[in-house]
Design a protein around this motif. Sequence first.
Motif, PDB file in Angstrom:
ATOM      1  N   VAL A 199       0.846  -1.201   0.000  1.00 31.09           N
ATOM      2  CA  VAL A 199       0.000   0.000   0.000  1.00 31.09           C
ATOM      3  C   VAL A 199       0.879   1.248   0.000  1.00 31.09           C
ATOM      4  N   ARG A 200       1.886   1.296   0.855  1.00 36.12           N
ATOM      5  CA  ARG A 200       2.796   2.451   0.891  1.00 36.12           C
ATOM      6  C   ARG A 200       3.489   2.641  -0.450  1.00 36.12           C
ATOM      7  N   MET A 201       3.948   1.540  -1.054  1.00 38.04           N
ATOM      8  CA  MET A 201       4.635   1.608  -2.341  1.00 38.04           C
ATOM      9  C   MET A 201       3.704   2.181  -3.409  1.00 38.04           C
ATOM     10  N   ILE A 202       2.442   1.761  -3.417  1.00 38.46           N
ATOM     11  CA  ILE A 202       1.483   2.245  -4.412  1.00 38.46           C
ATOM     12  C   ILE A 202       1.234   3.742  -4.227  1.00 38.46           C
ATOM     13  N   PHE A 203       1.044   4.190  -2.987  1.00 38.52           N
ATOM     14  CA  PHE A 203       0.831   5.618  -2.732  1.00 38.52           C
ATOM     15  C   PHE A 203       2.048   6.431  -3.179  1.00 38.52           C
TER      16      PHE A 203
ATOM     17  N   GLY B 296      -9.179   0.697 -11.705  1.00 35.75           N
ATOM     18  CA  GLY B 296     -10.294   0.757 -10.766  1.00 35.75           C
ATOM     19  C   GLY B 296      -9.860   0.388  -9.353  1.00 35.75           C
ATOM     20  N   PHE B 297      -9.061  -0.662  -9.245  1.00 37.58           N
ATOM     21  CA  PHE B 297      -8.544  -1.066  -7.942  1.00 37.58           C
ATOM     22  C   PHE B 297      -7.707   0.051  -7.330  1.00 37.58           C
ATOM     23  N   LEU B 298      -6.857   0.696  -8.154  1.00 40.59           N
ATOM     24  CA  LEU B 298      -6.003   1.768  -7.639  1.00 40.59           C
ATOM     25  C   LEU B 298      -6.825   2.920  -7.081  1.00 40.59           C
ATOM     26  N   TYR B 299      -7.864   3.343  -7.813  1.00 39.22           N
ATOM     27  CA  TYR B 299      -8.691   4.448  -7.325  1.00 39.22           C
ATOM     28  C   TYR B 299      -9.360   4.097  -5.995  1.00 39.22           C
ATOM     29  N   LYS B 300      -9.824   2.871  -5.853  1.00 40.20           N
ATOM     30  CA  LYS B 300     -10.438   2.454  -4.584  1.00 40.20           C
ATOM     31  C   LYS B 300      -9.403   2.469  -3.463  1.00 40.20           C
ATOM     32  N   LEU B 301      -8.226   1.919  -3.727  1.00 43.99           N
ATOM     33  CA  LEU B 301      -7.174   1.867  -2.723  1.00 43.99           C
ATOM     34  C   LEU B 301      -6.741   3.270  -2.307  1.00 43.99           C
ATOM     35  N   LEU B 302      -6.576   4.161  -3.288  1.00 43.30           N
ATOM     36  CA  LEU B 302      -6.094   5.512  -2.996  1.00 43.30           C
ATOM     37  C   LEU B 302      -7.118   6.354  -2.231  1.00 43.30           C
ATOM     38  N   ASN B 303      -8.359   5.907  -2.164  1.00 43.34           N
ATOM     39  CA  ASN B 303      -9.397   6.652  -1.455  1.00 43.34           C
ATOM     40  C   ASN B 303      -9.816   6.016  -0.129  1.00 43.34           C
ATOM     41  N   LYS B 304      -9.149   4.945   0.285  1.00 49.84           N
ATOM     42  CA  LYS B 304      -9.490   4.285   1.553  1.00 49.84           C
ATOM     43  C   LYS B 304      -8.844   5.033   2.725  1.00 49.84           C
ATOM     44  N   ARG B 305      -9.680   5.685   3.490  1.00 45.14           N
ATOM     45  CA  ARG B 305      -9.207   6.485   4.620  1.00 45.14           C
ATOM     46  C   ARG B 305      -8.646   5.620   5.757  1.00 45.14           C
TER      47      ARG B 305
END
Length: 189
Positions: free
Chosen positions: A10-14, A46-55
Amino acid sequence: MINDAEAATVRMIFERFVEVGSATVLARALAAEGVRTRRGRLVDKGFLYKLLNKRVYIGDAVHKGTAYPGEHEAIITRALWDKVHGILRESPRVRAGRTRAATPALLKGLIFGPTGCAMTPTHTRRGDKLYRYYVSQSVLKRGADACPVGRVPAAEIGGGGRRAARSPSRAGGDRRHMAVGATRDRWSL
């Protein structure tokens, strides 16, 4: 409880999203590297947008659309979250303009592969030469074996496509139903 391997992903993707600024480019790169979701699927936009918006990744708990301070540890910093969301707030069209080559794609949205998926314009470079071609969405999402048509050179399909676009009756009466039928060795419009 935090899964350290998943938290690192998750950190790597952000962090990579901040560097690249494009979910499309990042999804392609991650898919090429074989990065997968928890369910074993290749990462897509689509997966990336969901992941990037998970608070939940910044330590918040969300209930009925309202975020509350969570009891769990944050996986990413608030500063990284703010950078990502600064990029996401910008218009997708503006972001795409910076990452996508400004090339004409006359047949975009008009041609489809034999699997029924749209053919998307793309390109590659060799030295100073630009090679444009169309590739099926099924190939982009599921790999080269997902469609019998690999890549179709735009220069070869362009003439037939322009004729069909000017005269829809020759293409079956509706430009939206132009199809590329072929195998990897040979194709036809």
